[in-house]
Scaffold this motif. Sequence first.
Motif, PDB file in Angstrom:
ATOM      1  N   ALA A 550      42.306  70.783  51.655  1.00 48.67           N
ATOM      2  CA  ALA A 550      43.495  71.483  51.470  1.00 48.67           C
ATOM      3  C   ALA A 550      43.559  72.152  52.514  1.00 48.67           C
ATOM      4  O   ALA A 550      42.842  72.629  53.520  1.00 48.67           O
ATOM      5  N   TYR A 551      45.155  72.846  53.292  1.00 48.57           N
ATOM      6  CA  TYR A 551      45.011  73.576  54.168  1.00 48.57           C
ATOM      7  C   TYR A 551      45.845  74.709  54.272  1.00 48.57           C
ATOM      8  O   TYR A 551      46.137  75.794  55.187  1.00 48.57           O
ATOM      9  N   ARG A 552      46.536  74.759  52.999  1.00 46.21           N
ATOM     10  CA  ARG A 552      47.605  76.683  52.583  1.00 46.21           C
ATOM     11  C   ARG A 552      46.369  76.835  51.548  1.00 46.21           C
ATOM     12  O   ARG A 552      45.593  76.445  50.686  1.00 46.21           O
ATOM     13  N   ALA A 554      47.413  78.798  49.158  1.00 49.79           N
ATOM     14  CA  ALA A 554      47.722  78.129  47.424  1.00 49.79           C
ATOM     15  C   ALA A 554      47.005  77.163  46.658  1.00 49.79           C
ATOM     16  O   ALA A 554      46.555  77.439  46.091  1.00 49.79           O
ATOM     17  N   THR A 555      46.247  76.336  47.883  1.00 50.58           N
ATOM     18  CA  THR A 555      46.276  75.229  47.782  1.00 50.58           C
ATOM     19  C   THR A 555      44.290  75.428  47.121  1.00 50.58           C
ATOM     20  O   THR A 555      43.299  75.369  46.081  1.00 50.58           O
ATOM     21  N   ILE A 556      43.654  76.594  48.700  1.00 47.25           N
ATOM     22  CA  ILE A 556      42.440  76.412  48.087  1.00 47.25           C
ATOM     23  C   ILE A 556      41.654  77.955  46.239  1.00 47.25           C
ATOM     24  O   ILE A 556      40.657  77.173  46.418  1.00 47.25           O
ATOM     25  N   THR A 557      43.283  78.835  47.029  1.00 46.36           N
ATOM     26  CA  THR A 557      42.806  80.121  45.166  1.00 46.36           C
ATOM     27  C   THR A 557      42.730  79.050  44.196  1.00 46.36           C
ATOM     28  O   THR A 557      42.333  79.672  43.239  1.00 46.36           O
ATOM     29  N   ALA A 592      43.260  82.236  59.674  1.00 43.99           N
ATOM     30  CA  ALA A 592      43.555  81.385  60.451  1.00 43.99           C
ATOM     31  C   ALA A 592      45.266  81.176  60.074  1.00 43.99           C
ATOM     32  O   ALA A 592      46.594  80.984  60.764  1.00 43.99           O
ATOM     33  N   TYR A 593      44.744  79.834  58.571  1.00 48.03           N
ATOM     34  CA  TYR A 593      45.578  79.621  58.312  1.00 48.03           C
ATOM     35  C   TYR A 593      46.766  81.096  57.384  1.00 48.03           C
ATOM     36  O   TYR A 593      48.199  80.384  57.246  1.00 48.03           O
ATOM     37  N   ALA A 594      46.073  81.530  56.750  1.00 50.12           N
ATOM     38  CA  ALA A 594      46.609  82.850  56.245  1.00 50.12           C
ATOM     39  C   ALA A 594      47.951  83.196  57.779  1.00 50.12           C
ATOM     40  O   ALA A 594      49.027  83.557  56.860  1.00 50.12           O
ATOM     41  N   ARG A 595      47.636  83.484  58.990  1.00 54.11           N
ATOM     42  CA  ARG A 595      48.427  84.005  59.490  1.00 54.11           C
ATOM     43  C   ARG A 595      49.336  82.895  59.607  1.00 54.11           C
ATOM     44  O   ARG A 595      50.229  83.423  60.253  1.00 54.11           O
ATOM     45  N   GLU A 596      49.118  81.994  60.448  1.00 52.18           N
ATOM     46  CA  GLU A 596      49.703  80.919  60.416  1.00 52.18           C
ATOM     47  C   GLU A 596      51.151  80.482  59.281  1.00 52.18           C
ATOM     48  O   GLU A 596      52.402  80.833  59.866  1.00 52.18           O
ATOM     49  N   ALA A 597      50.469  81.122  58.197  1.00 53.73           N
ATOM     50  CA  ALA A 597      51.615  80.458  57.473  1.00 53.73           C
ATOM     51  C   ALA A 597      52.475  82.396  57.239  1.00 53.73           C
ATOM     52  O   ALA A 597      53.572  82.040  56.975  1.00 53.73           O
ATOM     53  N   ALA A 598      51.800  83.209  57.702  1.00 56.53           N
ATOM     54  CA  ALA A 598      52.915  84.740  57.338  1.00 56.53           C
ATOM     55  C   ALA A 598      53.156  84.375  59.054  1.00 56.53           C
ATOM     56  O   ALA A 598      54.855  84.889  58.097  1.00 56.53           O
ATOM     57  N   GLU A 599      53.626  84.206  59.992  1.00 60.22           N
ATOM     58  CA  GLU A 599      54.192  83.345  60.822  1.00 60.22           C
ATOM     59  C   GLU A 599      55.555  82.772  60.289  1.00 60.22           C
ATOM     60  O   GLU A 599      56.323  82.843  60.744  1.00 60.22           O
TER      61      GLU A 599
END
Length: 614
Positions: A550-552, A554-557, A592-599
């Motif tokens: 998992a990288y996103r 949504a997958t992790i949660t 970091a994953y969350a920041r990348e997704a937000a960007e």
Amino acid sequence: MSAASPPVPRPAPSRAVLRRGLKVVWSGIRQQPRPFAVAVVGAVLWAGATVGTAGAIGWVTRTVITPAVDSGRVTAVGLWTIFGVLVAVLLVNVVGVILRRVWATVAGFNLQAAYRRRVTRQYLRLPLSWHHAHPSGQLLSNAHADIEATWQVFNPLPMAIGVLFMLVIAGTMMVVVDPLLAFVGLLVFPGLFAANLVFQRFMSPRITRAQQLRAEVAEVAHESFEAGLVVKSMGREEEETARFTAATHELRDSLIEVGRTRGTFEPVIEAIPTLGTLAVLGVGTWQVSQGDLVAGDVVQMAYLFSILAFPVRALGWVLAELPRSVVGHDRVQHVLQAQGGMEYGDAHLTREGGAVESELRGVSYTHAGEEEPTVHDVDLVVPAGSTTALVGPTGSGKSTLTNLALRLVDAGGGTVRLAGRDVRELAHGVLPSVATLVAQQTFMFDDTVRGNITLGEESDDEAVWESLRIAQGDGFVRALPEGLDTVVGERGGTLSGGQRQRIALARAIWRRPRLLVLDDATSAVDPSVEQAILAGLREARDGMTVLVVAYRMATITLADQVVYLEHGRVVDQGPHDELLERCDGYADLVHAYAREAAERAAVAAAEEPQEEHA
């Protein structure tokens, strides 16, 4: 791009090549005894008929033509005699040629087919670690060009054996007709054999080099084709063209050298029998003038030499093919004798029975050529019916663990179990029937959507559509021109990356695996589609255990448990919320994953009005 090819090794001495080539030929004869025996019988018939033609012409000259010339009258019986004798010899010759060519071809192609099957089975038996060390272009060359080169010698071989019989029969006939004339004529053959041996000595290293360079050109070409997207996107067309040009020019120069050598020797070899014919005619004419021979005997001897000139070349063809056979055989044997194949037990698991537990205990693995292990002393339990997410920075060993769980590679240490069974104890084919991998880099066959999902197995369309629904692919497939019957093109070239991933996921779901492994298998789809896919998997997972890289978020949660890796080791594992609180490395990576997704979302939102205005 691969590194430069290693220098072509210097060929073995000519005698060694000849000896090894004969061993290759003998092994082929032992594998195809009946077709080869029939081909040799045909070659002997052809040899006897060819020499018999000279005898028939000599007999006809003595008994029919010479008396007719002396009497000045040709009888119908004489004409029918000439016709009957020549037709009889011709029929035997034709039958011999047909048997020789057809069954020599059968033997050669049977050997090629058998070795292609062996090489293919070996490719399937060898682990991924072996394949990673061998470029695919080389493997294609082994399975095609090298096998063809190994057994191409069987085309001229029966003819060459027939030529040996022909020489024995012809030599006997010449001695019977006139020992002196036979001695003069037979002096040609030692010279002919010596010229062929010298020819083979010069040709051997050149043909060896050409065969090896063919494989190198195939490797470069295949790599360039496979990397077409990289070449185009990076603007490397000229560099790749230059690389391919260099390889093909080297092959061209090598083949020109082969042709130059052949062009130098062949006129000499072909001239030797002609010189023998002229010598026989000269000596024979003198003997006729002395009354020691009749004209028919001289005609018979001269004709024998004229018809032997071409067939004797078959010996040179065999000698010229032997170096190619040795090179091809060595390259094929490199594959067939490769070590590292997986051993299997006799334990079985049924496809039915619900989700299974996957367990790794003390598992370590080191990639070939590396000193440090990729994963080290890993303990991991994926409970039956759960969803477990593997999370970690690049190079932490996530994909390696998925390969170990599915036994795509064998662990260097520790134990991998599935449903309580050591995966090494399972019978061949059992693991793929109950566990399936969906990789990030999907592969599509040049087949229909249905064919890419079922891979040729029988299935009703309802099950296929249900798999597509869970993979969120039913919508776009229904919109395709022919639905499930739409051909997707080579490597799925008519589909987007996200569409290919969803078909690959449907391919796995259709099999209803008891263990489903996803290695970043939804990276090319939109986050909203990914959430729908994961939700569908949760609904359908009553008989399925899911292990996902998992990288996103949504997958992790959505995972029941998260396993956090660093440097090939399990640092922590547990529910997502708990890891956020107690594991700093995990918290930093997820943020970091969350920041990348937000960007990415912000960029997409900023571009949307511009696209609408355009």
